[in-house]
Design a protein around this motif. Structure first.
Motif, short mmCIF file in Angstrom:
data_model
loop_
_atom_site.label_atom_id
_atom_site.label_comp_id
_atom_site.label_asym_id
_atom_site.label_seq_id
_atom_site.Cartn_x
_atom_site.Cartn_y
_atom_site.Cartn_z
N ASP A 153 100.77 43.47 72.37
CA ASP A 153 99.58 44.48 71.81
C ASP A 153 99.80 46.05 71.21
OD1 ASP A 153 100.02 45.36 73.78
OD2 ASP A 153 97.60 45.33 75.18
N LEU A 154 101.66 46.39 70.84
CA LEU A 154 101.80 47.98 70.85
C LEU A 154 100.41 48.31 69.42
CD1 LEU A 154 106.15 47.15 70.38
CD2 LEU A 154 104.24 48.41 71.68
N PRO A 155 100.34 49.30 69.93
CA PRO A 155 99.52 50.27 68.00
C PRO A 155 100.52 50.40 66.93
CG PRO A 155 100.42 51.92 69.42
CD PRO A 155 101.00 50.43 70.84
N GLU A 156 99.39 49.85 65.97
CA GLU A 156 99.41 49.46 64.64
C GLU A 156 100.32 51.26 64.59
OE1 GLU A 156 97.70 47.17 62.02
OE2 GLU A 156 97.72 45.02 63.09
N VAL A 157 101.48 51.00 63.28
CA VAL A 157 101.53 52.18 62.48
C VAL A 157 102.43 52.05 61.09
CG1 VAL A 157 103.50 54.31 62.75
CG2 VAL A 157 102.47 53.45 64.90
N SER A 158 102.31 52.27 60.60
CA SER A 158 102.03 52.15 59.13
C SER A 158 102.88 53.66 58.43
CB SER A 158 101.09 51.76 58.17
OG SER A 158 100.12 52.62 58.21
N SER A 159 102.79 54.88 59.09
CA SER A 159 102.68 55.85 57.99
C SER A 159 103.35 56.71 59.04
CB SER A 159 102.02 56.43 57.29
OG SER A 159 100.71 57.16 57.78
N TRP A 160 103.61 57.44 59.05
CA TRP A 160 104.56 58.76 60.24
C TRP A 160 103.34 59.81 59.80
CZ3 TRP A 160 107.72 57.77 62.29
CH2 TRP A 160 108.86 57.23 62.03
N ASP A 161 102.58 60.12 58.91
CA ASP A 161 101.05 61.35 58.94
C ASP A 161 100.49 59.70 59.80
OD1 ASP A 161 102.15 63.28 57.87
OD2 ASP A 161 101.30 62.35 55.88
N GLY A 162 99.96 58.64 59.69
CA GLY A 162 98.95 58.38 60.67
C GLY A 162 99.63 57.79 62.17
N LEU A 163 101.57 58.55 61.94
CA LEU A 163 101.38 58.43 63.66
C LEU A 163 101.14 60.03 64.00
CD1 LEU A 163 103.81 57.44 65.93
CD2 LEU A 163 105.29 58.60 64.75
N ASP A 164 101.39 60.79 63.50
CA ASP A 164 101.17 62.15 64.06
C ASP A 164 99.51 62.00 64.28
OD1 ASP A 164 103.02 63.05 63.43
OD2 ASP A 164 102.97 63.79 61.24
N GLY A 165 98.61 61.64 63.45
CA GLY A 165 97.00 61.31 64.03
C GLY A 165 96.80 60.12 65.91
N GLN A 166 97.74 59.84 65.95
CA GLN A 166 97.53 59.08 66.91
C GLN A 166 98.25 59.23 68.42
OE1 GLN A 166 98.35 53.84 66.91
NE2 GLN A 166 99.01 54.58 64.42
N PHE A 167 99.04 60.01 68.29
CA PHE A 167 100.15 61.15 68.81
C PHE A 167 98.78 62.02 69.95
CE2 PHE A 167 104.31 59.32 68.51
CZ PHE A 167 104.62 59.62 69.94
N SER A 198 106.22 51.48 68.65
CA SER A 198 105.96 50.86 67.34
C SER A 198 106.92 51.88 66.08
CB SER A 198 104.32 51.46 67.60
OG SER A 198 103.91 50.03 68.09
N ALA A 199 107.19 53.33 66.77
CA ALA A 199 107.39 54.01 65.57
C ALA A 199 108.64 53.60 65.25
CB ALA A 199 106.79 55.37 65.71
N LEU A 200 109.32 53.55 65.97
CA LEU A 200 111.29 52.88 65.77
C LEU A 200 111.32 51.89 64.64
CD1 LEU A 200 112.67 52.60 69.64
CD2 LEU A 200 113.28 54.15 67.13
N GLY A 201 110.00 51.66 64.40
CA GLY A 201 110.01 50.12 63.65
C GLY A 201 110.41 50.85 62.54
N LEU A 202 109.19 51.45 62.25
CA LEU A 202 108.91 52.50 60.46
C LEU A 202 110.55 53.01 60.58
CD1 LEU A 202 106.62 54.19 60.97
CD2 LEU A 202 106.60 52.38 59.38
N LEU A 203 111.61 53.67 61.40
CA LEU A 203 113.28 53.83 60.88
C LEU A 203 114.05 53.05 60.70
CD1 LEU A 203 114.22 55.04 64.35
CD2 LEU A 203 112.38 56.42 62.58
N VAL A 204 114.26 50.96 60.45
CA VAL A 204 114.59 50.40 59.65
C VAL A 204 113.50 50.05 57.86
CG1 VAL A 204 115.51 48.08 60.27
CG2 VAL A 204 114.77 49.83 62.41
N THR A 205 114.72 49.83 57.59
CA THR A 205 114.78 48.93 55.91
C THR A 205 114.00 47.59 55.89
OG1 THR A 205 115.28 50.87 55.28
CG2 THR A 205 115.18 49.14 53.45
#
Length: 492
Positions: free
Chosen positions: A185-199, A484-491
């Motif tokens: 149940d990892l949190p969903e992260v779809s953008s870096w700006d969204g990640l900032d808000g979740q942190f 979750s954020a790690l997944g955004l690094l991979v194309t």
């Protein structure tokens, strides 16, 4: 039930004995952050610690383990398959041991010199306490020039577990890493700006930096603030030390095989294992560098800093920072313990001092650390608001990774990629072909830095997360969000 603390404690037992358990951010150490914490001292919040295991020669060891349920070990064959199946058998319900005799047959002698066989039995028993573990996946085999090979098994039970196994050229288990796996149940992260808000919603001060790496340089993709302030980074600074080591080797001042002598004045406090070795014993530069990065060994770090000397360290700082005075002098881990928790009267002067004054203050630090040794509560005070620690920007951390990947292409830097990837920190995202990691923590500080490739070697992306708070940090939510954020690094 096996929780993340149990996992971390088990890993510590396989390296240097387990002290009081706790949240990954309640450490008072200088060391590694991976997925659960135990102990005290800079980076005693290691969430996953590499467990060195020993030989599997396949010869004559009588196992007391109950047979594991049928499993599919995929394309594994030979000693790596045999070692993997043996470990699974040890984790099966009803298994016992391993006995001392079996440990000697299965585990490398250099590991058994550090970890008594009865500790191995205790660790395996810990992992047999919860729901039965089921094999759910086998990653590709990684073969290395020295004849060793490794893989990662994923297991499900009360909690997901990643089990990294490596065998040496003789078929003995030379590496074993038990880590929490990716929660379902990892949190969903779809953008870096969204990640900032979740942190930000988790509290504290958070800095996220993402940068693309190529040709030894870092290009900013995202950062939390347009004008980020340098933030405490814990043991992430050890990337700079590794770079200085490579430069010294390239200049002919050191070799990877050269022995460093462990002396009392260079012994630090945990995390790590070298602080427990005998005075006068030696450790090769290559082993010390591996321990510094993979388990954030503080004594290994200080030995290497002493070996390369202040000029090489200063040059390494200048390669990553446009403001090197902020990091001068570059504190050793022992000096951080001395300054931070053993000399409050000196600490009060530190933040306001200039470079020359700080260099003088370092010379005046009390040598005796006996008041801190063996006392997990002696180093819990949060110090970063007073300017004590290693303060880096995300761009500097990214540049440190970029410099190391550039150095890895040189003859002197050949071991660098293996050193950085030995402990991936968190599960490698699907599609990634390489993941280097260095984390860090001290009280009130949690830091993660990853270099991830999904294509051409030497061209990757860095994710740096720095978290600071004026109290102990409950790390689980930060860790899961970082995963979750790690997944955004991979194309895709």
């Amino acid at each position: 039930m096996r929780g993340t603390v149990a996992i971390a404690c088990a890993a510590v037992l396989l390296t240097a004995g387990c002290s009081t358990g706790g949240d990954p951010s309640e450490e008072a150490g200088v060391g590694e952050v991976t997925q659960t914490a135990s102990g005290s001292g800079p980076d005693a919040s290691q969430e996953s610690l590499p467990v060195t295991t020993a030989p599997d020669d396949g010869a004559g060891a009588t196992s007391t383990a109950a047979p594991a349920p049928p499993t599919d070990l995929g394309a594994l064959d030979g000693p790596l398959r045999e070692a993997s199946q043996w470990v699974l058998d040890q984790l099966a319900p009803g298994a016992t041991g391993p006995s001392a005799e079996e440990a000697e047959a299965r585990f490398a002698s250099d590991f058994l010199d550090q970890v008594p066989a009865d500790q191995l039995e205790l660790v395996f028993a810990t992992f047999r306490e919860g729901a039965p573990l089921t094999l759910t996946g086998v990653e590709d085999v990684q073969e290395h020039p020295d004849g060793s090979a490794g893989t990662v098994l994923t297991l499900s039970g009360d909690d997901p577990i990643r089990l990294s196994i490596r065998v040496d050229a003789d078929g003995l288990i030379s590496g074993l890493l038990l880590q929490p796996g990716t929660p379902s149940d990892l949190p969903e992260v779809s953008s870096w700006d969204g990640l900032d808000g979740q942190f930000a919603a988790l509290g504290g001060t958070n800095q996220v930096f993402v940068g693309e790496v190529a040709d030894g340089a870092c290009e900013t993709v995202h950062q939390t603030s347009d004008q980020p302030e340098p933030a405490p980074s814990g043991s992430v600074f050890k990337l700079i030390v590794l770079s200085a080591v490579v430069e010294a080797i390239g200049a002919g001042e050191l070799t990877w095989d050269e022995d460093l002598t462990i002396v009392p004045e260079l012994k630090s406090l945990p995390t790590g294992e070298l602080q427990d070795r005998a005075d006068g014993s030696t450790v090769p530069v290559r082993e010390a560098a591996g321990l510094m990065i993979s388990i954030s060994d503080n004594t290994a770090t200080d030995l290497l800093m002493d070996a390369v000397g202040p000029e090489r360290l200063q040059a390494a700082v200048e390669r990553v920072s446009d403001d090197p005075d902020r990091l001068t002098p570059l504190l050793s881990t022992r000096q951080l313990f001395q300054l931070g928790w053993n000399a409050p009267e000196v600490r009060e002067q530190w933040a306001q001092a200039d470079v020359s004054e700080r260099e003088q203050l370092v010379q005046e630090l009390p040598e005796d650390l006996s008041a801190l040794q063996g006392n997990p509560f002696a180093v819990n005070e949060v110090l970063w608001p007073e300017g004590v620690g290693w303060f880096l920007t995300g761009e500097e951390i990214c540049t440190a990774h970029a410099v190391l990947q550039d150095q890895a292409d040189t003859e002197a830097g050949q071991p660098v990629r293996d050193i950085l990837s030995a402990n991936p920190g968190l599960p490698v995202p699907e599609g990634a072909t390489y993941q280097g990691f260095k984390g860090g923590s001290v009280p009130g500080v949690l830091a993660y830095s990853f270099y991830v490739e999904d294509g051409e070697e030497g061209a990757g992306t860095v994710l740096s997360v720095q978290i600071s708070h004026e109290r102990a940090i409950m790390a689980n939510s930060f860790t899961e969000l970082t995963q979750s954020a790690l997944g955004l690094l991979v194309t895709p």
